[in-house]
Design an enzyme around this catalytic site. Structure first.
Site, PDB file in Angstrom:
ATOM      1  N   PRO A  64       0.751  -1.231   0.000  1.00 17.87           N
ATOM      2  CA  PRO A  64       0.000   0.000   0.000  1.00 17.87           C
ATOM      3  C   PRO A  64       0.788   1.291   0.000  1.00 17.87           C
ATOM      4  O   PRO A  64       1.082   1.821   1.045  1.00 17.87           O
ATOM      5  CB  PRO A  64      -0.809  -0.091   1.297  1.00 17.87           C
ATOM      6  CG  PRO A  64      -0.047  -1.018   2.190  1.00 17.87           C
ATOM      7  CD  PRO A  64       1.011  -1.665   1.366  1.00 17.87           C
ATOM      8  N   GLU A  65       1.106   1.832  -1.150  1.00 13.42           N
ATOM      9  CA  GLU A  65       1.390   3.268  -1.215  1.00 13.42           C
ATOM     10  C   GLU A  65       0.160   3.878  -1.883  1.00 13.42           C
ATOM     11  O   GLU A  65      -0.789   3.157  -2.222  1.00 13.42           O
ATOM     12  CB  GLU A  65       2.688   3.547  -1.981  1.00 13.42           C
ATOM     13  CG  GLU A  65       3.876   2.952  -1.239  1.00 13.42           C
ATOM     14  CD  GLU A  65       5.227   3.552  -1.604  1.00 13.42           C
ATOM     15  OE1 GLU A  65       5.270   4.690  -2.075  1.00 13.42           O
ATOM     16  OE2 GLU A  65       6.236   2.862  -1.412  1.00 13.42           O
ATOM     17  N   LYS A 100      -3.057   7.577   1.471  1.00 13.32           N
ATOM     18  CA  LYS A 100      -3.112   6.142   1.707  1.00 13.32           C
ATOM     19  C   LYS A 100      -4.417   5.734   2.380  1.00 13.32           C
ATOM     20  O   LYS A 100      -4.537   4.607   2.860  1.00 13.32           O
ATOM     21  CB  LYS A 100      -1.917   5.706   2.561  1.00 13.32           C
ATOM     22  CG  LYS A 100      -0.570   5.964   1.901  1.00 13.32           C
ATOM     23  CD  LYS A 100       0.580   5.756   2.860  1.00 13.32           C
ATOM     24  CE  LYS A 100       1.889   6.213   2.220  1.00 13.32           C
ATOM     25  NZ  LYS A 100       2.985   6.271   3.200  1.00 13.32           N
ATOM     26  N   ARG A 117      12.545   3.716   9.272  1.00 10.72           N
ATOM     27  CA  ARG A 117      12.267   3.140   7.951  1.00 10.72           C
ATOM     28  C   ARG A 117      13.566   3.051   7.166  1.00 10.72           C
ATOM     29  O   ARG A 117      14.441   3.904   7.280  1.00 10.72           O
ATOM     30  CB  ARG A 117      11.267   4.011   7.165  1.00 10.72           C
ATOM     31  CG  ARG A 117       9.957   4.291   7.898  1.00 10.72           C
ATOM     32  CD  ARG A 117       9.200   3.053   8.292  1.00 10.72           C
ATOM     33  NE  ARG A 117       8.920   2.167   7.184  1.00 10.72           N
ATOM     34  CZ  ARG A 117       7.939   2.356   6.296  1.00 10.72           C
ATOM     35  NH1 ARG A 117       7.134   3.374   6.396  1.00 10.72           N
ATOM     36  NH2 ARG A 117       7.764   1.488   5.316  1.00 10.72           N
TER      37      ARG A 117
END
Length: 268
Positions: free
Chosen positions: A2-3, A52, A258
């Site tokens: 999911p982007e 998103k 991240r």
DNA sequence: GATCTATGTAGAT
DNA sequence: TCTACCTAGATCG
């Protein structure tokens, strides 16, 4: 996976398959059971994405807000749909198709006002026709935070994730740690325009491809990416492999929890 | 079978 | 900067 492009693609699909029809809504897993019971049999009026976030609007019953998080995913079926397998949070059955939602970060029934509170917190979404990039450009060009952090900040830009971040910075030869204000107005505008194109392409293809044709492994002879997410990319998850352009080993570090990938030679 | 990883975010420290 | 959370598939042994 999911982007933002994934959510916009889902919104388009759900709009086509379910909007305008009464749908059966259930929660085989049970964690959305009370809400599903309220919605069951009512008309899904629209499906829409913002960054998103995915919103399913139901006639008179409110809006289902879905955020997939890292693991969430929809599975689509033609009818007749199979029995649910595993942890299905929400199942929607329409006239011709059905869809199962698993593992979302959020799946909740909201009012219009609550939806507005969410979208008000988001920066412009490169995939929305109504997006005004100006606030994002101002945030970026006035901030001392690394450009890599700004691109992932949903208050600055909505819908950009770890893959698009890594790739768009590579495409513009920008070091991920460069402070936003050092990027400059012109390059910030270029980043925005490129994101609009790349992400729109992602919606069409259903995968993230960022490598320009002249840089493809077939042309350059460099080793192709070895990844499972499906698209052709320059640096994302290619740590330790040679840069498709210069052959330098792709680097990786962690920023705000991240992983960040870049070519130390091409991005300065 | 156990462990690791993932395109994400919120909240605590 | 950290941890928790949601789930499934890949990888390790």
């Amino acid at each position: 996976m999911p982007e933002g492009h994934t959510l916009h693609r889902l919104a388009r699909l759900h709009q086509a398959r379910y909007a305008g029809h009464p749908v059966a809504v259930s929660s085989p897993q049970g964690r959305f059971a009370a809400e599903a019971a309220l919605l069951d049999g009512t008309v899904l009026t629209a499906a829409e994405a913002y960054g998103k976030h995915l919103f399913h609007r139901y006639d008179g019953q409110g809006v289902v807000h879905i955020h997939l998080g890292l693991y969430g995913a929809f599975t689509e079926f033609e009818r007749p749909e199979p029995d649910p397998i595993g942890q299905v949070r929400m199942r929607i059955v329409g006239p011709t198709h059905a869809t199962d939602l698993r593992g979302p970060n959020r799946c909740e029934l909201l009012t219009d006002d609550e939806v507005e509170e969410i979208t008000d917190r988001l920066g412009p979404d490169p995939l929305r026709a109504d997006a005004d990039p100006e606030p994002a450009l101002r945030r970026i060009t006035s901030s001392s935070s690394p450009i890599a952090a700004l691109l992932m900040d949903q208050k600055v830009l909505a819908g950009v994730g770890n893959v698009y971040r890594a790739e768009v910075l590579f495409r513009h030869n920008i070091n991920p740690m460069l402070p936003g204000k050092s990027v400059g107005r012109e390059r910030a505008e270029q980043l925005w325009r490129d994101l609009v194109e790349l992400m729109a392409d992602g919606v069409e293809r259903g995968r993230i491809d960022t490598v320009r044709p002249e840089h493809s492994p077939e042309v350059t002879g460099r080793a192709p990416r070895q990844d499972r997410h499906g698209g052709e990319v320059y640096v994302y998850r290619r740590v330790g492999n040679p840069c498709l352009l210069c052959g330098t080993t792709v680097a990786m570090r962690t920023l705000q929890g991240r992983k960040l990938y870049w070519c130390p030679q091409c991005q300065y």
